[in-house]
Design an enzyme around this catalytic site. Structure first.
Site, PDB file in Angstrom:
ATOM      1  N   HIS A 182       0.782  -1.238   0.000  1.00 28.51           N
ATOM      2  CA  HIS A 182       0.000   0.000   0.000  1.00 28.51           C
ATOM      3  C   HIS A 182       0.819   1.298   0.000  1.00 28.51           C
ATOM      4  O   HIS A 182       0.678   2.104  -0.923  1.00 28.51           O
ATOM      5  CB  HIS A 182      -0.986  -0.007   1.173  1.00 28.51           C
ATOM      6  CG  HIS A 182      -2.042  -1.055   1.077  1.00 28.51           C
ATOM      7  ND1 HIS A 182      -2.794  -1.461   2.164  1.00 28.51           N
ATOM      8  CD2 HIS A 182      -2.469  -1.793   0.030  1.00 28.51           C
ATOM      9  CE1 HIS A 182      -3.640  -2.396   1.780  1.00 28.51           C
ATOM     10  NE2 HIS A 182      -3.462  -2.619   0.490  1.00 28.51           N
ATOM     11  N   ASP A 277      -1.313   2.232   7.008  1.00 24.49           N
ATOM     12  CA  ASP A 277      -0.268   1.227   6.805  1.00 24.49           C
ATOM     13  C   ASP A 277       1.114   1.660   7.277  1.00 24.49           C
ATOM     14  O   ASP A 277       1.937   0.800   7.617  1.00 24.49           O
ATOM     15  CB  ASP A 277      -0.227   0.828   5.325  1.00 24.49           C
ATOM     16  CG  ASP A 277      -1.441   0.013   4.926  1.00 24.49           C
ATOM     17  OD1 ASP A 277      -1.566  -1.108   5.420  1.00 24.49           O
ATOM     18  OD2 ASP A 277      -2.278   0.508   4.148  1.00 24.49           O
TER      19      ASP A 277
END
Length: 335
Positions: A182, A277
């Site tokens: 990500h 993330d």
């Protein structure tokens, strides 16, 4: 999650803090994609106590940076015997969650656990119209207390037959491939995002050279896990195990994954691909590396770029050295 469970015939309630969204979600849900049908949860409410009352299984599906806030909201209403599962925990999720429960004064005897990934590859293009691109073949689950894992997995396997037991939360936490897939591609596609260019995150946003950089970051994750004595799948192995895809290298596997078709890149840079993330994946793995003597230059570069972009210090605000120290003192990685 609520639509899937309601479609399967389970009594289901859904919480949202947003009254507008609660109104939008009050009608029947229409599922499209690999699972189709119409289902309606029994309750959609901004009253979190009413939503979880009597529920044997509470599924937390918010981005992981919100786990402490959700724990604080749940704390007054949790009752003995309930199980709370973070979907997913990312890295050290159950530590962040149980710490927040304790700070909020929760005394209920509950089981807290986490998955290594979300059950589905999915999006909700419109409220009440979830689109399931894929249901993952294998989802690993561990309880914060390893002695509770068997019972938790047994509870979850009826609605989710793809669930398997993990040895411990170090395994679920260090199997976190979201921190690989990500943030770095998002940062390297920043111009595209700022210019409003639509693109598929996995299929367009990850080129062969970007995939090479992801493999370097993934190697650091694996090295930290190995130093802790934990065996976890590489990103290519995870794709093969989770989606059953075949291809040459990471780039080939991503391109071959039908479940990633149509998964678009972020619309703006205030995306969970950065704000989730980095502090709940890159940060704890980097901090673990520092403690274990494992260098993580690629992950550190991602953190530095994200800090600059967001104007904050994710190592200080995320699951950094203090959380790592708590987890290590508690035996993180020894289960």
């Amino acid at each position: 999650m609520a639509a899937y469970l309601a479609l399967k015939g389970y009594e289901t309630a859904l919480y949202t803090h947003d009254p507008v969204k609660a109104g939008q979600l009050a009608g029947p849900f229409t599922l499209t994609g690999c699972l189709q049908g119409t289902a309606t949860p029994g309750l959609v409410s901004t009253d979190i106590g009413a939503v979880i009352a009597g529920a044997p299984l509470v599924m937390v599906t918010t981005p992981a940076q919100n786990h402490p806030a959700i724990a604080a909201a749940l704390a007054p209403w949790l009752a003995d015997g309930q199980s709370v599962v973070l979907n997913p925990g990312r890295t050290m999720g159950t530590y962040a969650f149980t710490q927040a429960l304790a700070q909020a004064g929760c005394r209920a005897r509950i089981v807290v656990g986490e998955t290594d990934t979300f059950m589905f590859t999915c999006r909700a293009p419109q409220p009440g119209r979830p689109m399931l691109n894929g249901i993952k073949a294998v989802v690993a689950v561990a309880a914060h207390n390893p002695a509770d894992t068997h019972g938790l997995v047994t509870l979850m396997q009826e609605p989710f037959p793809n669930v398997i037991a993990a040895p411990g939360v170090a395994h679920t936490g260090l199997s976190n491939v979201g921190m690989i897939f990500h943030p770095l591609p998002t940062l390297l596609n920043m111009a595209r995002i700022e210019q409003g260019q639509p693109y598929q995150h996995y299929l367009d946003g990850i080129t062969p050279r970007i995939a090479d950089l992801l493999m370097k970051a993934d190697g650091e994750r694996l090295a930290v896990a190995a130093a802790l004595g934990v065996t976890v799948p590489s990103a290519p192995q995870w794709l093969q195990m989770t989606y059953g895809v075949e291809g040459e290298g990471l780039y080939g596997l991503l391109q071959a994954n039908k479940a990633y078709r149509g998964i678009m890149g972020p619309h703006d840079l205030s995306t969970r691909y950065i704000y989730e993330d980095v502090p709940t994946g890159c940060v704890p793995v980097s901090a673990l590396g520092d403690r274990l003597g494992v260098e993580t230059p690629m992950l550190d570069a991602v953190i530095t770029m994200a800090d600059t972009l967001a104007g904050c210090d994710f190592m200080a605000t995320g699951r950094g050295p203090a959380m790592v120290a708590t987890a290590m003192a508690d035996g993180f990685g020894t289960a």
